[in-house]
Design a protein around this motif. Structure first.
Motif, PDB file in Angstrom:
ATOM      1  N   UNK A 258      16.361  -4.901   0.613  1.00  0.00           N
ATOM      2  CA  UNK A 258      15.553  -3.794   0.099  1.00  0.00           C
ATOM      3  C   UNK A 258      14.288  -4.303  -0.595  1.00  0.00           C
ATOM      4  N   UNK A 259      14.394  -5.432  -1.289  1.00  0.00           N
ATOM      5  CA  UNK A 259      13.212  -6.019  -1.916  1.00  0.00           C
ATOM      6  C   UNK A 259      12.161  -6.374  -0.867  1.00  0.00           C
ATOM      7  N   UNK A 260      12.616  -6.910   0.248  1.00  0.00           N
ATOM      8  CA  UNK A 260      11.706  -7.246   1.348  1.00  0.00           C
ATOM      9  C   UNK A 260      11.050  -5.996   1.913  1.00  0.00           C
ATOM     10  N   UNK A 261      11.793  -4.920   2.016  1.00  0.00           N
ATOM     11  CA  UNK A 261      11.240  -3.667   2.521  1.00  0.00           C
ATOM     12  C   UNK A 261      10.220  -3.070   1.553  1.00  0.00           C
ATOM     13  N   UNK A 262      10.435  -3.263   0.247  1.00  0.00           N
ATOM     14  CA  UNK A 262       9.436  -2.828  -0.737  1.00  0.00           C
ATOM     15  C   UNK A 262       8.125  -3.555  -0.506  1.00  0.00           C
ATOM     16  N   UNK A 263       8.207  -4.892  -0.376  1.00  0.00           N
ATOM     17  CA  UNK A 263       6.998  -5.703  -0.193  1.00  0.00           C
ATOM     18  C   UNK A 263       6.284  -5.345   1.107  1.00  0.00           C
ATOM     19  N   UNK A 264       7.059  -5.156   2.165  1.00  0.00           N
ATOM     20  CA  UNK A 264       6.458  -4.838   3.464  1.00  0.00           C
ATOM     21  C   UNK A 264       5.761  -3.482   3.417  1.00  0.00           C
ATOM     22  N   UNK A 265       6.373  -2.517   2.751  1.00  0.00           N
ATOM     23  CA  UNK A 265       5.753  -1.193   2.626  1.00  0.00           C
ATOM     24  C   UNK A 265       4.463  -1.274   1.834  1.00  0.00           C
ATOM     25  N   UNK A 266       4.478  -2.041   0.758  1.00  0.00           N
ATOM     26  CA  UNK A 266       3.253  -2.232  -0.014  1.00  0.00           C
ATOM     27  C   UNK A 266       2.176  -2.884   0.847  1.00  0.00           C
ATOM     28  N   UNK A 267       2.562  -3.924   1.585  1.00  0.00           N
ATOM     29  CA  UNK A 267       1.585  -4.700   2.353  1.00  0.00           C
ATOM     30  C   UNK A 267       0.898  -3.879   3.424  1.00  0.00           C
ATOM     31  N   UNK A 268       1.651  -3.082   4.159  1.00  0.00           N
ATOM     32  CA  UNK A 268       1.104  -2.471   5.369  1.00  0.00           C
ATOM     33  C   UNK A 268       0.844  -0.978   5.259  1.00  0.00           C
ATOM     34  N   UNK A 269       1.426  -0.323   4.257  1.00  0.00           N
ATOM     35  CA  UNK A 269       1.215   1.117   4.130  1.00  0.00           C
ATOM     36  C   UNK A 269       0.476   1.511   2.852  1.00  0.00           C
ATOM     37  N   UNK A 270       0.585   0.698   1.811  1.00  0.00           N
ATOM     38  CA  UNK A 270      -0.093   1.029   0.556  1.00  0.00           C
ATOM     39  C   UNK A 270      -1.391   0.237   0.401  1.00  0.00           C
ATOM     40  N   UNK A 271      -1.340  -1.040   0.696  1.00  0.00           N
ATOM     41  CA  UNK A 271      -2.495  -1.914   0.460  1.00  0.00           C
ATOM     42  C   UNK A 271      -2.797  -2.763   1.692  1.00  0.00           C
ATOM     43  N   UNK A 272      -3.088  -2.145   2.832  1.00  0.00           N
ATOM     44  CA  UNK A 272      -3.300  -2.913   4.062  1.00  0.00           C
ATOM     45  C   UNK A 272      -4.566  -3.768   4.050  1.00  0.00           C
ATOM     46  N   UNK A 273      -5.488  -3.487   3.138  1.00  0.00           N
ATOM     47  CA  UNK A 273      -6.714  -4.281   3.056  1.00  0.00           C
ATOM     48  C   UNK A 273      -6.541  -5.544   2.227  1.00  0.00           C
ATOM     49  N   UNK A 274      -5.371  -5.699   1.608  1.00  0.00           N
ATOM     50  CA  UNK A 274      -5.074  -6.940   0.898  1.00  0.00           C
ATOM     51  C   UNK A 274      -5.744  -7.107  -0.444  1.00  0.00           C
ATOM     52  N   UNK A 275      -5.908  -6.023  -1.198  1.00  0.00           N
ATOM     53  CA  UNK A 275      -6.551  -6.114  -2.505  1.00  0.00           C
ATOM     54  C   UNK A 275      -5.654  -6.783  -3.534  1.00  0.00           C
ATOM     55  N   UNK A 276      -4.352  -6.527  -3.455  1.00  0.00           N
ATOM     56  CA  UNK A 276      -3.434  -6.994  -4.488  1.00  0.00           C
ATOM     57  C   UNK A 276      -2.426  -7.982  -3.917  1.00  0.00           C
ATOM     58  N   UNK A 277      -1.967  -8.880  -4.776  1.00  0.00           N
ATOM     59  CA  UNK A 277      -0.924  -9.816  -4.374  1.00  0.00           C
ATOM     60  C   UNK A 277       0.398  -9.081  -4.159  1.00  0.00           C
ATOM     61  N   UNK A 278       1.243  -9.655  -3.312  1.00  0.00           N
ATOM     62  CA  UNK A 278       2.586  -9.116  -3.099  1.00  0.00           C
ATOM     63  C   UNK A 278       3.613  -9.808  -3.993  1.00  0.00           C
ATOM     64  N   UNK A 279       3.171 -10.838  -4.691  1.00  0.00           N
ATOM     65  CA  UNK A 279       4.081 -11.541  -5.592  1.00  0.00           C
ATOM     66  C   UNK A 279       4.523 -10.614  -6.715  1.00  0.00           C
ATOM     67  N   UNK A 280       5.734 -10.818  -7.198  1.00  0.00           N
ATOM     68  CA  UNK A 280       6.261 -10.019  -8.300  1.00  0.00           C
ATOM     69  C   UNK A 280       5.641 -10.506  -9.603  1.00  0.00           C
ATOM     70  N   UNK A 281       4.940  -9.621 -10.285  1.00  0.00           N
ATOM     71  CA  UNK A 281       4.234  -9.969 -11.515  1.00  0.00           C
ATOM     72  C   UNK A 281       4.717  -9.120 -12.677  1.00  0.00           C
ATOM     73  N   UNK A 282       4.700  -9.702 -13.847  1.00  0.00           N
ATOM     74  CA  UNK A 282       4.888  -8.916 -15.063  1.00  0.00           C
ATOM     75  C   UNK A 282       3.541  -8.282 -15.402  1.00  0.00           C
ATOM     76  N   UNK A 283       3.537  -7.230 -16.210  1.00  0.00           N
ATOM     77  CA  UNK A 283       2.248  -6.646 -16.604  1.00  0.00           C
ATOM     78  C   UNK A 283       1.297  -7.662 -17.219  1.00  0.00           C
ATOM     79  N   UNK A 284       1.834  -8.584 -18.052  1.00  0.00           N
ATOM     80  CA  UNK A 284       0.981  -9.586 -18.686  1.00  0.00           C
ATOM     81  C   UNK A 284       0.389 -10.533 -17.646  1.00  0.00           C
ATOM     82  N   UNK A 285       1.210 -10.956 -16.679  1.00  0.00           N
ATOM     83  CA  UNK A 285       0.715 -11.854 -15.633  1.00  0.00           C
ATOM     84  C   UNK A 285      -0.316 -11.156 -14.767  1.00  0.00           C
ATOM     85  N   UNK A 286      -0.107  -9.865 -14.495  1.00  0.00           N
ATOM     86  CA  UNK A 286      -1.070  -9.111 -13.696  1.00  0.00           C
ATOM     87  C   UNK A 286      -2.407  -8.999 -14.413  1.00  0.00           C
ATOM     88  N   UNK A 287      -2.364  -8.769 -15.728  1.00  0.00           N
ATOM     89  CA  UNK A 287      -3.599  -8.667 -16.507  1.00  0.00           C
ATOM     90  C   UNK A 287      -4.343  -9.995 -16.525  1.00  0.00           C
TER      91      UNK A 287
END
Length: 296
Positions: free
Chosen positions: A102-131
């Motif tokens: 299911x974690x893989x399916x989350x990442x795949x959905x983000x990659x190809x349906x939410x952010x297909x232009x590649x603006x954001x990393x797919x790595x799991x980040x904490x809010x602090x790491x993202x900032x």
């Protein structure tokens, strides 16, 4: 190796993708048809599932999702992910594999349906790491995901890539979303179990990411809406907007949930909760919802 040398390893990973998957799925299909031939093969099967899912997850977490969209691989995108959704994600005998699936399916959905232009990393980040990553990012430098696509000579907006994403969108609606409700209904799926509770968290992630993907400004946009917001996996609640225009919300409330025997009012309430609650809140709601549905 993938994590260390990204995106330079993208061409090699692309060449390995189909041969590796062919070997793995050949074995999985044989065992699915005939059963494991003893304890040793059953153990081998379990290790193979974990290793394979870990490899696919490593590609996505390392921002190498473009590997799956490379011309030789794109026509097989749904074929690659179909056993993950229909076999590994719903196998309650292995909560660890379920969680990773299911974690893989989350990442795949983000990659190809939410952010297909590649603006954001797919790595799991904490809010602090993202900032911190956002503060250090050079707006003139391509993201890691875009760099990987360039290494493959892949245009993320090409017709082949768009067709692969369109097929994946239909796959998410017709296969992945049903798996989110099939998995908890399987014998042996005990929400009170600590590992199974982690599986539920990933299922919630799939549902929230799919709802985000169904938003009109993302489903039919040019990617600018995603570029201006925070990392999708960190959104407190993916909702907002008119749910009647959200493809995922409409499918859940008018098709999938009614087919499960869910009354119209309860289906509408479910979608509204999905759109308005954060992950922790919706997880509690989802567990209660499953108990009600399965108790009927």
């Amino acid at each position: 190796v993938v994590f260390k040398f990204k995106p330079h390893v993208a061409p090699t990973a692309s060449e390995l993708l189909l041969p590796v998957i062919s070997k793995v799925y050949g074995f999985l299909d044989r065992v699915a048809a005939n059963g494991a031939a003893g304890t040793d093969e059953a153990v081998l099967l379990q290790e193979l599932r974990k290793g394979y899912l870990g490899w696919v997850a490593a590609l996505l977490n390392s921002d190498l999702d473009a590997v799956f969209l490379a011309p030789p691989n794109a026509p097989h995108l749904v074929t690659i992910f179909h056993p993950i959704a229909t076999q590994l994600a719903v196998d309650a005998a292995s909560p660890q594999c379920q969680r990773l699936a299911f974690s893989t399916l989350v990442k795949a959905t983000q990659a190809w349906l939410v952010d297909p232009s590649g603006w954001h990393t797919l790595a799991t980040l904490t809010p602090a790491a993202a900032a911190a990553a956002a503060a250090a990012r050079d707006p003139h430098a391509p993201s890691m995901r875009r760099a990987a696509a360039q290494a493959l000579g892949l245009a993320l907006g090409s017709s082949d890539a768009q067709e692969a994403r369109a097929q994946f969108q239909r796959f998410v609606m017709g296969t992945v979303l049903p798996a989110c409700f099939e998995a908890p209904a399987r014998p042996g799926f005990h929400v009170a179990d600590a590992q199974t509770s982690l599986v539920v968290s990933e299922i919630v992630g799939v549902l929230q990411m799919a709802l985000l993907a169904g938003a009109p400004e993302i489903a039919s946009g040019d990617g600018s809406a995603v570029a201006s917001m925070g990392p999708p996996q960190l959104l407190a609640a993916p909702g907002g907007g008119n749910l009647n225009q959200n493809q995922c919300a409409s499918y859940l409330s008018t098709a999938l949930l009614p087919e499960m025997g869910c009354p119209a009012a309860a289906a509408t309430e479910f979608v509204q909760a999905l759109a308005s609650l954060d992950q922790k809140q919706f997880k509690k709601y989802f567990v209660s919802f499953l108990a009600q549905v399965q108790g009927r």
